[in-house]
Structure formats: structure tokens, C-alpha cells
Design an enzyme around this catalytic site. Structure first.
Site, PDB file in Angstrom:
ATOM      1  N   ASN A  62      49.644  13.487 110.390  1.00 46.11           N
ATOM      2  CA  ASN A  62      49.879  14.899 110.089  1.00 46.11           C
ATOM      3  C   ASN A  62      51.196  15.374 110.682  1.00 46.11           C
ATOM      4  O   ASN A  62      51.598  14.963 111.770  1.00 46.11           O
ATOM      5  CB  ASN A  62      48.704  15.793 110.510  1.00 46.11           C
ATOM      6  CG  ASN A  62      48.207  15.585 111.908  1.00 46.11           C
ATOM      7  OD1 ASN A  62      48.246  14.493 112.449  1.00 46.11           O
ATOM      8  ND2 ASN A  62      47.729  16.640 112.516  1.00 46.11           N
ATOM      9  N   GLU A  64      53.094  18.882 111.419  1.00 45.22           N
ATOM     10  CA  GLU A  64      52.909  20.338 111.486  1.00 45.22           C
ATOM     11  C   GLU A  64      54.259  21.052 111.471  1.00 45.22           C
ATOM     12  O   GLU A  64      55.318  20.438 111.561  1.00 45.22           O
ATOM     13  CB  GLU A  64      52.081  20.683 112.728  1.00 45.22           C
ATOM     14  CG  GLU A  64      50.687  20.081 112.622  1.00 45.22           C
ATOM     15  CD  GLU A  64      49.732  20.514 113.720  1.00 45.22           C
ATOM     16  OE1 GLU A  64      50.165  21.111 114.723  1.00 45.22           O
ATOM     17  OE2 GLU A  64      48.525  20.252 113.539  1.00 45.22           O
ATOM     18  N   CYS A  73      48.859  17.269 105.922  1.00 46.37           N
ATOM     19  CA  CYS A  73      47.851  16.368 106.503  1.00 46.37           C
ATOM     20  C   CYS A  73      48.310  14.908 106.411  1.00 46.37           C
ATOM     21  O   CYS A  73      49.122  14.549 105.553  1.00 46.37           O
ATOM     22  CB  CYS A  73      46.538  16.489 105.744  1.00 46.37           C
ATOM     23  SG  CYS A  73      45.681  18.051 105.940  1.00 46.37           S
ATOM     24  N   GLU A  75      46.599  12.289 105.374  1.00 40.20           N
ATOM     25  CA  GLU A  75      46.190  11.591 104.160  1.00 40.20           C
ATOM     26  C   GLU A  75      47.175  11.846 103.029  1.00 40.20           C
ATOM     27  O   GLU A  75      47.523  10.944 102.268  1.00 40.20           O
ATOM     28  CB  GLU A  75      44.802  12.068 103.717  1.00 40.20           C
ATOM     29  CG  GLU A  75      43.684  11.762 104.707  1.00 40.20           C
ATOM     30  CD  GLU A  75      43.488  12.853 105.760  1.00 40.20           C
ATOM     31  OE1 GLU A  75      44.478  13.528 106.127  1.00 40.20           O
ATOM     32  OE2 GLU A  75      42.344  13.017 106.217  1.00 40.20           O
ATOM     33  N   CYS A 112      40.052  16.681 104.592  1.00 44.44           N
ATOM     34  CA  CYS A 112      39.868  18.077 104.163  1.00 44.44           C
ATOM     35  C   CYS A 112      39.835  18.153 102.628  1.00 44.44           C
ATOM     36  O   CYS A 112      40.169  17.188 101.922  1.00 44.44           O
ATOM     37  CB  CYS A 112      40.981  18.960 104.720  1.00 44.44           C
ATOM     38  SG  CYS A 112      42.546  18.816 103.843  1.00 44.44           S
ATOM     39  N   CYS A 115      43.058  17.296 100.747  1.00 41.59           N
ATOM     40  CA  CYS A 115      43.339  15.854 100.725  1.00 41.59           C
ATOM     41  C   CYS A 115      42.404  15.139  99.774  1.00 41.59           C
ATOM     42  O   CYS A 115      42.811  14.205  99.075  1.00 41.59           O
ATOM     43  CB  CYS A 115      43.239  15.270 102.136  1.00 41.59           C
ATOM     44  SG  CYS A 115      44.625  15.777 103.169  1.00 41.59           S
TER      45      CYS A 115
HETATM   46  N1  THU Z   1      44.541  17.444 109.198  1.00 38.63           N
HETATM   47  C1  THU Z   1      44.803  16.237 108.601  1.00 38.63           C
HETATM   48  O1  THU Z   1      45.834  15.617 108.841  1.00 38.63           O
HETATM   49  N2  THU Z   1      43.905  15.777 107.710  1.00 38.63           N
HETATM   50  C2  THU Z   1      42.747  16.414 107.364  1.00 38.63           C
HETATM   51  O2  THU Z   1      42.044  15.962 106.478  1.00 38.63           O
HETATM   52  C3  THU Z   1      42.351  17.621 108.074  1.00 38.63           C
HETATM   53  C4  THU Z   1      43.358  18.223 108.948  1.00 38.63           C
HETATM   54  C5  THU Z   1      45.539  17.981 110.134  1.00 38.63           C
HETATM   55  C6  THU Z   1      46.237  19.217 109.639  1.00 38.63           C
HETATM   56  C7  THU Z   1      46.649  19.865 110.938  1.00 38.63           C
HETATM   57  O3  THU Z   1      47.876  19.304 111.368  1.00 38.63           O
HETATM   58  C8  THU Z   1      45.569  19.463 111.919  1.00 38.63           C
HETATM   59  O4  THU Z   1      44.908  18.351 111.334  1.00 38.63           O
HETATM   60  C9  THU Z   1      44.557  20.554 112.207  1.00 38.63           C
HETATM   61  O5  THU Z   1      44.027  21.068 111.052  1.00 38.63           O
END
Ligand code: THU
Length: 160
Positions: A62, A64, A73, A75, A112, A115
Site C-alpha cells: 500500500n 498512502e 491498496c 492488491e 477491501c 480491490c
Molecule cells: N489497504 C490495502 O492495502 N489493502 C486492502 O485491501 C485494505 C486496505 C491499505 C489502504 C491503507 O493504506 C491502509 O491499508 C489502511 O486502510
């Protein structure tokens, strides 16, 4: 009025060691990718590894952003890279590990919704299921034989 029931099947492994060898190796690459997550705002880091039919492994984590919705994210970082660089390759399998840097996550953490939608697109595009393994930092690992199990009633190209 008619009731419809939707069933999904998941397999739960007690720990990483119970997985088939090739899945353990892919999950280890997801763990390594997770180390490089850029998650200064949530402190929640995720690593994803994809195995292509060429044998190549693509990883992502991920990313940010100070403007929160601009982040992405793990994925989707991985799968869009695979789609961009290897548009003809099929994705055989995906491994995901996720967890907070503040507490240890011991249960499987599913991808999520956004994704799942993105993975569904590639599963449909390649007309072959993508195996998905997901876990926290330790503990049980969940496996789905196809993304379709994780996203019933998918929105897809058939309605466009
Ligand atoms: N996140 C992912 O990388 N994948 C997911 O399926 C759920 C959330 C990341 C996004 C963000 O940087 C952190 O997790 C918190 O939501």
C-alpha cells in the site's frame, strides 16, 4: 417475491505451514513486499504477491498519500502493475498479508471491496480463476479458489 441464497466457499488453514509449498513461497514474498509499504498515516501495512503463468512474481504494497484518497491498496498496486507490464499473462495465484504496526493481527484480513472489484476485472479478463490466500501477520490463512467467492453479484462488462 423469491429468495435467493448465495454461497461462497473458503478454506481455512491453521497457519502458514499448512499451505502447499508454492503458496507458502508466494506468501513469503507478500511478507517481504509488506516491509516496503508506505503507510505513515494508518500504520497499517499490506503486502501482495501475484504469480503469473510465466512463473514471474509481481509484488505490491500500500502507498498512502497526505491527500488520503489518493493512496492505493497493495492488491491494486500489484495487479495494475501486472496488467500494465504483462497484459497477456494470466494470474494464477495471489497472496496477501496485512496488519497494523500497532497491534499484531492474528486473523485473515480480506482484500477491501475496491480491490475485490479490481481483481474481479482481471479474473474475468483472463477467463480463469485466481486463487487467493489472505492472512494477517500470523495465525490462520484463508483461501478462496476464485475471486468470485469474495465478490458475489459482481459489476462486470456484461451490463455495459
Ligand atoms: N489497504 C490495502 O492495502 N489493502 C486492502 O485491501 C485494505 C486496505 C491499505 C489502504 C491503507 O493504506 C491502509 O491499508 C489502511 O486502510
Amino acid at each position: 417475491m423469491k429468495e435467493i441464497k448465495i454461497e461462497s466457499t473458503l478454506y481455512i488453514y491453521q497457519n502458514l505451514d499448512e499451505l502447499p509449498k508454492e503458496a507458502i513461497e508466494l506468501m513469503q514474498q507478500a511478507f517481504e513486499a509488506r516491509e516496503n509499504a508506505y503507510a505513515p498515516y494508518s500504520s497499517f501495512s499490506v503486502g501482495a504477491a501475484l504469480l503469473l503463468d510465466s512463473g514471474e512474481v509481481i509484488t505490491g504494497n500500500n502507498q498512502e498519500n497526505a491527500s488520503y484518497p489518493s493512496g492505493l491498496c497493495a492488491e491494486r498496486t500489484a495487479i495494475y502493475y501486472a496488467g500494465a507490464q504483462y497484459p497477456k499473462a494470466k494470474i494464477i495465484r495471489m497472496a496477501i498479508t496485512a496488519g497494523s504496526k500497532k497491534t499484531q493481527t492474528t486473523k485473515p484480513i480480506p482484500p477491501c471491496g475496491a480491490c475485490r472489484q479490481a481483481i474481479a476485472e482481471y479474473e474475468i479478463k483472463q477467463n480463469a480463476p485466481i486463487e487467493i490466500y489472505f492472512m494477517g501477520e500470523t495465525g490462520k490463512v484463508a483461501k478462496s479458489n476464485s475471486l468470485a467467492n469474495l465478490l458475489p453479484l459482481v459489476f462486470d462488462k456484461s451490463v455495459l
